[in-house]
Design a protein around this motif. Structure first.
Motif, PDB file in Angstrom:
ATOM      1  N   SER A 154      18.729  14.154 173.003  1.00 36.58           N
ATOM      2  CA  SER A 154      19.498  13.942 171.773  1.00 36.58           C
ATOM      3  C   SER A 154      21.013  13.990 171.977  1.00 36.58           C
ATOM      4  CB  SER A 154      19.098  14.985 170.723  1.00 36.58           C
ATOM      5  OG  SER A 154      19.333  16.292 171.200  1.00 36.58           O
ATOM      6  N   ILE A 157      23.319  11.193 170.619  1.00 38.45           N
ATOM      7  CA  ILE A 157      22.415  10.286 169.915  1.00 38.45           C
ATOM      8  C   ILE A 157      22.032  10.899 168.573  1.00 38.45           C
ATOM      9  CG2 ILE A 157      20.120   9.255 169.923  1.00 38.45           C
ATOM     10  CD1 ILE A 157      21.881   7.843 171.839  1.00 38.45           C
ATOM     11  N   ASP A 158      22.054  10.099 167.533  1.00 41.09           N
ATOM     12  CA  ASP A 158      21.523  10.490 166.225  1.00 41.09           C
ATOM     13  C   ASP A 158      20.100   9.967 166.096  1.00 41.09           C
ATOM     14  OD1 ASP A 158      23.840  11.719 165.562  1.00 41.09           O
ATOM     15  OD2 ASP A 158      24.312  10.459 163.837  1.00 41.09           O
ATOM     16  N   ILE A 159      19.187  10.839 165.692  1.00 38.56           N
ATOM     17  CA  ILE A 159      17.781  10.482 165.557  1.00 38.56           C
ATOM     18  C   ILE A 159      17.328  10.760 164.128  1.00 38.56           C
ATOM     19  CG2 ILE A 159      15.421  10.935 166.343  1.00 38.56           C
ATOM     20  CD1 ILE A 159      16.648  11.921 168.987  1.00 38.56           C
ATOM     21  N   THR A 160      16.783   9.734 163.485  1.00 39.88           N
ATOM     22  CA  THR A 160      16.230   9.897 162.135  1.00 39.88           C
ATOM     23  C   THR A 160      14.740   9.618 162.186  1.00 39.88           C
ATOM     24  OG1 THR A 160      18.316   9.132 161.165  1.00 39.88           O
ATOM     25  CG2 THR A 160      16.380   9.154 159.733  1.00 39.88           C
ATOM     26  N   VAL A 276      17.192   5.417 166.046  1.00 35.07           N
ATOM     27  CA  VAL A 276      18.118   6.062 166.964  1.00 35.07           C
ATOM     28  C   VAL A 276      19.364   5.198 167.140  1.00 35.07           C
ATOM     29  CG1 VAL A 276      18.367   7.000 169.301  1.00 35.07           C
ATOM     30  CG2 VAL A 276      16.146   7.070 168.173  1.00 35.07           C
ATOM     31  N   HIS A 277      20.532   5.841 167.103  1.00 35.95           N
ATOM     32  CA  HIS A 277      21.783   5.147 167.430  1.00 35.95           C
ATOM     33  C   HIS A 277      22.789   6.168 167.928  1.00 35.95           C
ATOM     34  CE1 HIS A 277      23.704   6.658 163.756  1.00 35.95           C
ATOM     35  NE2 HIS A 277      22.598   6.308 163.112  1.00 35.95           N
ATOM     36  N   ARG A 278      23.872   5.685 168.507  1.00 32.73           N
ATOM     37  CA  ARG A 278      24.880   6.602 169.035  1.00 32.73           C
ATOM     38  C   ARG A 278      25.516   7.402 167.910  1.00 32.73           C
ATOM     39  NH1 ARG A 278      28.914   3.129 172.463  1.00 32.73           N
ATOM     40  NH2 ARG A 278      28.365   1.625 170.860  1.00 32.73           N
ATOM     41  N   THR A 279      25.817   8.649 168.195  1.00 27.93           N
ATOM     42  CA  THR A 279      26.453   9.521 167.214  1.00 27.93           C
ATOM     43  C   THR A 279      27.818   8.943 166.806  1.00 27.93           C
ATOM     44  OG1 THR A 279      25.367  11.464 168.141  1.00 27.93           O
ATOM     45  CG2 THR A 279      27.318  11.850 166.783  1.00 27.93           C
ATOM     46  N   ARG A 309      17.642  13.937 159.567  1.00 30.35           N
ATOM     47  CA  ARG A 309      18.343  13.489 160.777  1.00 30.35           C
ATOM     48  C   ARG A 309      18.539  14.670 161.710  1.00 30.35           C
ATOM     49  NH1 ARG A 309      23.712   9.930 160.321  1.00 30.35           N
ATOM     50  NH2 ARG A 309      22.067   8.465 159.749  1.00 30.35           N
ATOM     51  N   ARG A 310      18.425  14.400 163.002  1.00 28.62           N
ATOM     52  CA  ARG A 310      18.777  15.409 163.990  1.00 28.62           C
ATOM     53  C   ARG A 310      19.571  14.762 165.104  1.00 28.62           C
ATOM     54  NH1 ARG A 310      15.621  15.696 168.662  1.00 28.62           N
ATOM     55  NH2 ARG A 310      13.686  14.476 168.684  1.00 28.62           N
ATOM     56  N   ARG A 311      20.357  15.609 165.773  1.00 31.20           N
ATOM     57  CA  ARG A 311      21.172  15.088 166.883  1.00 31.20           C
ATOM     58  C   ARG A 311      20.757  15.757 168.187  1.00 31.20           C
ATOM     59  NH1 ARG A 311      27.371  14.846 164.405  1.00 31.20           N
ATOM     60  NH2 ARG A 311      26.907  13.342 162.779  1.00 31.20           N
TER      61      ARG A 311
END
Length: 311
Positions: A154, A157-160, A276-279, A309-311
């Motif tokens: 993570s 990266i941002d993960i939803t 997922v996408h870059r923070t 959402r988690r990072r």
């Protein structure tokens, strides 16, 4: 140096034979058009028009320049139209990352969803494994993706999470799929597992290792392959068993291993799918479109998850 403004004034003057009428057409003051013509003549070191009465007459040099000026301005217009079409999704390329098994859930359907809205676009679904696609995201090769998040680090990266899918045990031996498979049985099984190139980071294998950690064991792979289709075919031949997402089992077993069956693990194990996408990334309209459509498509097939959402 030539400018588009100069060429625009030149063509208007050439067409109307008058600086005044050219200025009226363009909405400029007449001295402004005259200045642009003089600047163009100075840049080319030629005379483009001769004054005759209240009008102007093009020189031979102007006759030569005219078609080139028209092509230049036409190319600019085409470039502007191309950008406009891309921004409005009329044409251009939309790229989106997907892990390999996701194509069984949403690949063709997702592309169909995009083309139903924007039939002129070109679509690229990129990636074979979540780890590979996540690296492309970090390097800026992709804006966004849908991945199995268990195998994605993570950092940056941002993960939803948007959906989850149960992992199931697949075998051609009816006795092995009569009751749910616990950790002790799984530790003794001969397995064929896909994603051999990414075996250390594959989300399914991560979950199985965590499941067997409680009894101090690791999954035993008898056969390693790259794709889930080959794994299921080998199960159908009775050469090994496998553990794959339930949706993949439901789609592939009837076609590739019709004599096989599947059963849940105990405790149940779930692979989580996420966007997922870059923070901190500012996503383009194309990326936001793919996120919307991919989320809707995967949630029709797998179990939807509440937005978080988690990072």
């Amino acid at each position: 140096m030539l400018s588009l403004h100069q060429l625009t004034c030149f063509l208007a003057t050439y067409e109307h034979g008058s600086l005044t009428r050219a200025a009226e057409e363009l909405g400029y003051a007449q001295p402004s058009v005259s200045e642009q013509i003089r600047a163009l003549e100075k840049s080319l070191d030629v005379q483009l028009f001769r004054r005759v009465g209240r009008g102007v007459v093009p020189t031979t040099v102007a006759d030569t320049l005219r078609p080139y000026a028209e092509r230049v301005l036409a190319s600019v217009t085409e470039a502007q139209d191309a950008v406009r079409r891309v921004r409005s999704f009329e044409t251009g390329t939309i790229r989106f990352g997907m892990f390999g098994v996701a194509r069984l859930y949403a690949g063709a359907g997702l592309i169909a969803d995009v083309l139903a809205r924007y039939p002129g676009v070109r679509v690229e679904l990129v990636g074979q494994n979540s780890t590979e696609v996540a690296e492309d995201l970090r390097r800026g090769r992709l804006e966004a993706a849908m991945l199995a998040v268990s195998g994605v680090a993570s950092e940056g990266i941002d993960i939803t999470p948007v959906a989850r899918e149960e992992l199931v045990y697949v075998s051609a031996d009816p006795e092995r799929v009569r009751t749910p498979v616990n950790a002790a049985r799984l530790a003794k099984a001969d397995l064929v597992m896909p994603e051999t190139t990414w075996r250390a980071d594959d989300s399914t294998r991560i979950l199985l290792r965590q499941m067997l950690h409680e009894i101090g064991a690791n999954p035993q792979t008898r056969i390693e392959v790259e794709d889930v289709e080959t794994a299921v075919e080998l199960v159908g031949l009775g050469l090994a068993d496998t553990v794959i997402p339930r949706g993949a089992a439901e789609q592939l077993i009837p076609r590739l291993a019709p004599g096989a069956g599947w059963v849940s693990l105990r405790p149940a194990q779930y692979d989580t799918f996420g966007i997922v996408h870059r923070t901190g990334a500012v996503l383009s309209p194309a990326a936001r479109l793919m996120i919307e459509l991919a989320t809707a498509r995967i949630q029709q097939i797998a179990e939807p998850l509440p937005a978080r959402r988690r990072r």
